[in-house]
Design an enzyme around this catalytic site. Structure first.
Site, PDB file in Angstrom:
ATOM      1  N   ASN A 472      34.466 -14.410  20.794  1.00  0.00           N
ATOM      2  CA  ASN A 472      35.916 -14.224  20.812  1.00  0.00           C
ATOM      3  C   ASN A 472      36.392 -13.633  22.131  1.00  0.00           C
ATOM      4  OD1 ASN A 472      36.470 -15.253  18.270  1.00  0.00           O
ATOM      5  ND2 ASN A 472      36.144 -13.289  17.239  1.00  0.00           N
ATOM      6  N   ASP A 481      36.196 -19.647  16.070  1.00  0.00           N
ATOM      7  CA  ASP A 481      36.351 -20.532  14.915  1.00  0.00           C
ATOM      8  C   ASP A 481      35.358 -21.681  14.971  1.00  0.00           C
ATOM      9  OD1 ASP A 481      38.387 -18.940  14.067  1.00  0.00           O
ATOM     10  OD2 ASP A 481      40.011 -20.260  14.742  1.00  0.00           O
ATOM     11  N   GLU A 507      32.840 -12.948  10.028  1.00  0.00           N
ATOM     12  CA  GLU A 507      31.664 -13.743  10.367  1.00  0.00           C
ATOM     13  C   GLU A 507      30.551 -13.552   9.341  1.00  0.00           C
ATOM     14  OE1 GLU A 507      31.171  -9.857  12.722  1.00  0.00           O
ATOM     15  OE2 GLU A 507      32.746 -11.080  11.843  1.00  0.00           O
TER      16      GLU A 507
END
Length: 597
Positions: A472, A481, A507
């Protein structure tokens, strides 16, 4: 001679008056019969218009009603000299007016298009009752008038006898010529009177074909005989018309009864289909929907085997949902272009060999099914929903049932598809397509209850992506994603069909593995871990690099909580221990390791 002449003149005058009364009676009889005939014609026209909805029947109703009322009024005027008959005539006029008004009201409803209301008004029996009253009153009047006619004819005969005795006793010296003339006159009068009395007696006995055919030798008797014959002709025609009207009424009542039976059967079918539709709307699973179809369709279309196929969008196939009547269908289904009903968007059927093109899916079954079958497409908004396949010929009497049945089934299939889609949305994670945490908790509670009853093992895997924050921070949330989608697809492909793979949150992922111990499950999870470590995730044309995951496994025991919270904590503890020991590894919880050792 002068006195004799005066007496003869007076007797002749009285006889002429009596003959006038007889003629008057004939006119009364004729007018009464004409009123009844016009009213019956109006009733027949109204019933014909109500039952057939043919406007030709309605055209003569108003004219016949006017004629009937006019004849009834004429009858009142003709009987003004006789209070008893006049009272009957006035009753007839009232009844004719009342029946005419009811016929006009029914005809107005029919002209306005309210045939159901017109038929209901006809079926009340009020009209038949009024006609019976009219017929009875006219019958009374006719009987009385015939009696008067016979009485008046008897009066004529008595007066003639008086004249004869007057001539024979009062003038014994009258010249032979006058006596002969008087005798001849008497004979000329007696013959037609006897002839008419005989004919009237025959008519009274029921012979409606009796007519005055002998020569009357007198203009007055000739007119009287002609009037009587005309009256008898009208009476015979009136009776024939009444018989014809009764036959038409019988046919109309038969048609009405038949239509009533059809409406009753359709009402029962609609009620049955209503119960079926209510149950189909409440069905939650494909099996429940199939059970409802198998129970109700044979009741709606008895003795016609068949099957219901639903369209599978992902495979573009028509797959069988339910079959009934002993029909054996292939579970593989068939493509939409193999059914002519779906290609044409309307019913397609074959009633005998060579009568129409045979669908490919029916031809593949072979035998008689290819020569006698019916396919009904199920469409909604131009989209193929399914097809109803019937083995046999659907007769005309079942077309209404089939039409309403297909509408209900199509609506139910659309609703079932929408409900299934909504349920998938509530239990699936939209990003990964895996089951969500809510579903995981429900499924885990069910599996714990099952394992407790059966004594079979139940294991749980908790895992998450190592260093997920790095993706991220370095590549953005879209890259994160993509990583979650890639590892989700890998886990979904490697775990068993009976294993429940869920996204726990962020996650983190959870796998419920029924019937498997932690030690056995560890080998399978190790293969999953290895496969994920070999993934090269790409996103937006760039390679994000490899990723790894850490796994913790625990097995449920009777001492744990039934809601699964204790089992989740045990697997979560093993996961965090794997993280502490370097990540990218599979570890069992302490108790499971002890059992495995």
């Amino acid at each position: 001679m002068a006195l004799l002449a005066g007496l003869l003149l007076e007797g002749s005058s009285q006889m002429r008056g009596s003959l006038a009364w007889v003629t008057h009676s004939a006119q009364v009889l004729k007018t009464a019969n004409r009123s009844l005939q016009h009213l019956q014609q109006a009733e027949s026209g109204q019933r014909g218009f109500t039952l057939t909805r043919n406007p030709e029947f309605a055209e003569a109703v108003e004219a016949e009603i006017i004629s009937a009322r006019r004849a009834a009024s004429d009858l009142v005027a003709l009987t003004a000299d006789n209070p008893v008959q006049n009272a009957r005539a006035r009753q007839i006029r009232v009844l004719v007016a009342e029946r005419s008004q009811s016929l006009e009201e029914i005809a107005d409803k029919a002209r306005a298009g309210d045939f159901t209301g017109a038929q209901a008004a006809t079926a009340t029996g009020r009209g038949r009752y009024l006609m019976q009253l009219v017929d009875a009153r006219i019958g009374d009047l006719l009987n009385e008038e015939r009696a008067l006619s016979i009485s008046r004819m008897a009066t004529v005969e008595r007066r003639l006898n008086s004249i004869r005795w007057l001539v024979m006793i009062g003038i014994p010296l009258t010249v032979v010529t006058i006596a002969l003339m008087a005798a001849a006159l008497i004979r000329r009068i007696r013959q037609p009177v006897d002839e008419m009395m005989t004919v009237m007696g025959q008519l009274g006995a029921g012979d409606r074909s009796a007519r005055v055919v002998a020569a009357m030798h007198s203009s007055e008797f000739e007119r009287l005989a002609n009037g009587y014959n005309a009256m008898a002709d009208e009476l015979e025609h009136a009776v024939a018309d009444q018989v014809d009207s009764q036959e038409r009424l019988r046919i109309a009542n038969f048609e009405l009864s038949k239509n009533t039976e059809v409406l009753r059967e359709r009402g029962e079918v609609i009620e049955l289909l209503g119960g079926m539709a209510h149950r189909m709307q409440a069905a939650r699973t494909d099996e429940e929907l199939a059970s409802i179809i198998r129970v109700f369709v044979p009741r709606v279309l008895p003795e016609i085997p068949g099957a219901l196929y639903a369209h599978n969008n992902s495979r573009n196939l028509l797959v069988p949902i339910a079959a009934w009547g002993g029909l054996d269908v292939s579970s593989t289904g068939f493509a939409p272009d193999q059914c002519w009903a779906l290609r044409r968007g309307q019913s397609h059927f074959v009633v005998e060999p060579g009568s129409d093109i045979v669908c490919a899916h029916a031809a593949s079954q072979g035998g008689e099914e290819a020569h006698h079958y019916h396919c009904e497409p199920l469409l909604a908004g131009g989209e193929v929903i399914g097809v109803l396949y019937l083995k046999g010929v659907v007769g005309t009497e079942n077309r209404f049932r089939l039409t309403v049945l297909t509408e209900n089934i199509a609506s139910a299939l659309v609703n079932h598809r929408l409900q299934r889609g909504l349920r998938e949305q509530t239990i699936r994670d939209p990003l990964t397509g895996l089951f969500n945490r809510r579903y995981m908790e429900e499924a885990l509670a069910l599996e714990i209850a099952r394992a407790s009853r059966s004594g079979s093992p139940l294991s749980l895997v908790m895992c998450d992506v190592d260093h997920f924050k790095r993706f991220n921070d370095e590549f953005g949330h879209e890259a994160g994603d993509a990583v979650l989608q890639a590892v989700s697809a890998e886990m979904r492909s490697r775990f068993r069909d009976g294993d429940v793979v869920c996204r726990f949150g962020g996650e983190e992922f959870t796998i419920i593995a029924p019937g498997t111990s932690a030690a056995t499950l560890a080998h399978r999870v190790e293969a999953v871990r290895q496969g994920i470590s070999e993934l090269l995730v790409q996103q937006g044309g760039r390679t994000l690099g490899s990723t790894t995951m850490s796994f913790g496994i625990a097995t449920w025991e009777e001492a744990m909580e039934r809601d699964g919270s204790t089992l989740i904590k045990a697997a979560d503890a093993a996961l965090y221990r794997a993280k502490r020991e370097g990540r990218n590894r599979v570890l069992l919880d302490a108790r499971s390791e002890a059992i495995a050792a």
